[in-house]
Scaffold this motif. Sequence first.
Motif, short mmCIF file in Angstrom:
data_model
loop_
_atom_site.label_atom_id
_atom_site.label_comp_id
_atom_site.label_asym_id
_atom_site.label_seq_id
_atom_site.Cartn_x
_atom_site.Cartn_y
_atom_site.Cartn_z
N ARG A 247 30.39 40.86 31.28
CA ARG A 247 31.12 39.84 30.54
C ARG A 247 30.29 38.61 30.80
NH1 ARG A 247 36.96 39.60 28.24
NH2 ARG A 247 36.99 37.76 26.56
N TRP A 248 30.49 38.15 31.65
CA TRP A 248 29.76 36.78 32.61
C TRP A 248 28.44 37.10 32.80
CZ3 TRP A 248 35.10 34.46 35.44
CH2 TRP A 248 35.83 33.83 34.61
N VAL A 249 27.76 36.02 32.53
CA VAL A 249 26.48 36.01 33.29
C VAL A 249 25.82 34.72 33.95
CG1 VAL A 249 23.83 36.09 33.16
CG2 VAL A 249 25.06 38.00 32.01
N ARG A 250 25.86 34.77 35.38
CA ARG A 250 25.64 33.27 36.12
C ARG A 250 24.32 32.96 36.54
NH1 ARG A 250 30.63 31.26 36.94
NH2 ARG A 250 31.99 32.57 37.17
N PHE A 251 23.50 31.78 37.30
CA PHE A 251 22.27 32.22 37.56
C PHE A 251 21.91 31.01 38.77
CE2 PHE A 251 22.30 29.47 33.93
CZ PHE A 251 21.76 28.74 34.12
N MET A 252 21.28 31.39 39.47
CA MET A 252 21.03 30.66 40.48
C MET A 252 19.57 30.68 41.82
SD MET A 252 24.06 30.71 43.39
CE MET A 252 23.90 29.10 44.33
N SER A 253 18.71 29.61 42.82
CA SER A 253 19.42 29.05 41.94
C SER A 253 18.14 27.63 40.99
CB SER A 253 19.15 27.60 42.81
OG SER A 253 20.16 27.73 44.67
N SER A 254 18.87 26.78 40.01
CA SER A 254 17.20 26.68 39.53
C SER A 254 16.91 25.03 39.90
CB SER A 254 18.51 25.59 37.87
OG SER A 254 19.41 26.49 37.47
N LYS B 176 31.00 50.14 36.90
CA LYS B 176 32.64 48.99 35.89
C LYS B 176 32.18 47.77 36.12
CE LYS B 176 35.27 52.70 34.43
NZ LYS B 176 34.81 53.57 34.22
N VAL B 177 30.58 46.85 36.73
CA VAL B 177 30.47 45.20 37.18
C VAL B 177 30.76 44.49 35.85
CG1 VAL B 177 28.79 44.15 37.69
CG2 VAL B 177 29.73 46.29 38.79
N ARG B 178 31.59 43.29 36.57
CA ARG B 178 32.52 42.77 35.17
C ARG B 178 30.88 41.35 34.37
NH1 ARG B 178 35.58 45.76 31.75
NH2 ARG B 178 36.91 46.57 32.94
N GLU B 179 30.84 40.78 36.53
CA GLU B 179 30.52 39.66 36.42
C GLU B 179 28.93 40.04 37.22
OE1 GLU B 179 32.10 37.45 39.04
OE2 GLU B 179 31.43 35.04 38.25
N SER C 42 21.41 46.03 44.33
CA SER C 42 21.67 45.40 44.82
C SER C 42 23.68 44.82 44.87
CB SER C 42 21.11 44.09 45.11
OG SER C 42 19.29 44.13 44.97
N ALA C 43 23.97 46.01 44.75
CA ALA C 43 25.81 45.45 44.59
C ALA C 43 25.79 46.39 45.57
CB ALA C 43 25.65 46.72 42.55
N GLU C 44 27.26 45.12 46.18
CA GLU C 44 27.35 45.99 46.85
C GLU C 44 28.72 47.05 46.77
OE1 GLU C 44 29.70 42.44 49.68
OE2 GLU C 44 28.29 41.73 48.89
N PRO C 45 28.92 48.41 47.21
CA PRO C 45 29.75 49.65 46.65
C PRO C 45 31.34 48.52 45.91
CG PRO C 45 28.90 49.83 48.50
CD PRO C 45 28.64 48.01 49.00
N GLY C 46 31.76 48.92 44.73
CA GLY C 46 32.81 49.05 44.34
C GLY C 46 33.71 47.40 43.53
N ALA C 47 32.73 46.38 43.67
CA ALA C 47 32.53 44.95 44.50
C ALA C 47 32.32 45.18 41.80
CB ALA C 47 31.66 43.83 44.84
N PHE C 48 33.06 43.44 41.45
CA PHE C 48 33.38 43.56 40.31
C PHE C 48 32.04 42.17 39.84
CE2 PHE C 48 37.19 44.34 41.02
CZ PHE C 48 37.88 45.46 40.90
N SER C 49 31.69 42.24 40.99
CA SER C 49 30.87 40.32 40.98
C SER C 49 29.79 41.15 41.84
CB SER C 49 31.39 39.28 40.66
OG SER C 49 32.46 39.03 40.37
N VAL D 30 40.24 34.54 33.02
CA VAL D 30 40.37 34.53 34.63
C VAL D 30 39.43 35.65 34.95
CG1 VAL D 30 41.31 34.64 36.83
CG2 VAL D 30 41.50 32.94 35.11
N LEU D 31 38.50 36.49 36.10
CA LEU D 31 38.66 37.30 36.39
C LEU D 31 39.34 37.93 37.24
CD1 LEU D 31 37.05 40.15 36.82
CD2 LEU D 31 34.95 39.09 37.95
N ALA D 32 40.47 38.92 37.39
CA ALA D 32 41.16 39.73 38.65
C ALA D 32 40.54 40.09 39.53
CB ALA D 32 42.49 39.91 38.08
N GLU D 33 40.20 39.15 40.73
CA GLU D 33 39.64 40.13 41.37
C GLU D 33 39.98 40.76 42.47
OE1 GLU D 33 35.67 37.13 42.00
OE2 GLU D 33 36.75 36.06 42.73
#
Length: 466
Positions: free
Chosen positions: A257-264, A212-215, A161-168, A411-414
């Motif tokens: 390097r970063w894992v988030r989640f939503m909604s809880s 090479k996704v970062r988040e 489900s990744a958007e092409p080229g996105a880091f997140s 910081v993740l430089a976007e």
Amino acid sequence: MNKKTYFFETYGCEMNIAESAAVEQLFIARGWEKSESAQTADVAVINTCSIRETAENRILGRLGWFNGLKAVRECRPGAKSKMLEEAAEYVRNGAKPLTLIVMGCMAERLLTSFQKDYPFIDYVVGTYAKHHFSEIISAVEEGRKPFQIDDSEKYRFASLSAEPGAFSTFVPIMHGCNNFCTYCIVPYVRGREISRPVEQILQELDTLKKLKVREITLIGQNVNSYQGAGLDGATVNFAGLLRIIADHLRKTESTIRWVRFMSSHPKDFTDDVIDVIASEPVICRHIHLPVQNGSTAVLKAMNRRYTREQYLELVSKIKAKIPEVSLTTDIMMGFPGETEEDVEQTLDLMKQVKYESAMMYFYNPREGTPAAKMEQIPEEVRKERLQRVIDLQLQHTQERMKERVGNTVLVLAEGVSRDSDEELLGQTEQHEKIAFRADRKLIGSFVNVKITQLNGNTFKGELIGP
Ligand code: SAM
Ligand code: SF4
């Protein structure tokens, strides 16, 4: 021969963004290209949202525009080209029909009425029928007439489900909802909860490493009620899944390097989830914990299944175990029966928690939900209450952000900042925006930045180093 092109217009939540990205991947795999304009695309996909009536009305308005666009593209007699000049120019040498696809929650909710009242839509693809997109793409490529889609199947998770080229990117881990909050349409359009097996999630993480996704953000209507099949077949809960993901990312030396989640959902936020966040640095110290309202009476009428006191106790536990946590929330004002006292309770709860930011709404009756049949509070009162909540939250956001000026943060430089070519725009672990002077080659990397200033809701910073 020119490549065929697709265009996406996506409304609503993270789930829709992820589902659009997953379908986009199917077009790309078939050699199609993205079009920046619907006016010249071969296929236009509108991914719709039903959560509030305002969202639905906006989309219905857009459908009228698309009907006009289809008329121009088919060179129908009488087709009006005002605001559609690009399309008119595109068909100067003859008709080039557009295939219009509507997907998402409105497609699921209004399936039959769409088919009857909006015959210009070529395909109405409910949330359970997304996997038919490959057949739809084939039909368009071969110039076949639209076919009827079977929407009675089980929900299937897309493999990517990744958007092409996105880091997140978003990674769906569960779908649907069993909670039936009395205001909410989601359980009716998205159906009952199903959890994605661990193996499929880990496979997607491996693909994301190659990209090479970062988040990543693990998403679902209720992520923390996850109950998926583990690698050995035994059921894994949300805390277990977070541990497995953290281990897997470590072992595979992933770029993530970063894992988030939503909604809880607060009622499902168990101590073991707090413990994993506290012990695994890869899980961001940022929790989105929708409260909806600060009054126990309103929460009960909403069927939220926690009290104000239980929510505040949960927040205290989280803050004690994860002192650097930032909390964000959803708040809804003007639910039927809400009194002035209830409003004060919500404002008071906000003062106690001091959210970093919040998504704030006034209650919007949704046909078919229990709350729509309750006695309604006038819209101007609902809006006025919402405004008070927004004003308070803006103060809190400023206070919370000001406290952090002077800190050095990861910081993740976007990308390049919109305000200056020489600045990059990035994101902090707490999900705030920060602009800082740095070379473009750092885009996509994690860097340390000292926060020097707050400008509106964006930090300014100084690059310290990698
Ligand atoms: N599952 C999440 C939870 O339990 O908080 C929420 C998902 S819902 C897609 C996102 C937000 O939309 C909700 O938190 C709620 O604040 C808002 N929402 C849902 N139904 C609404 C309604 N009828 N009127 C106004 N806002 C609504
Ligand atoms: Fe809607 Fe409640 Fe389910 Fe969230 S938990 S999706 S608000 S019914």
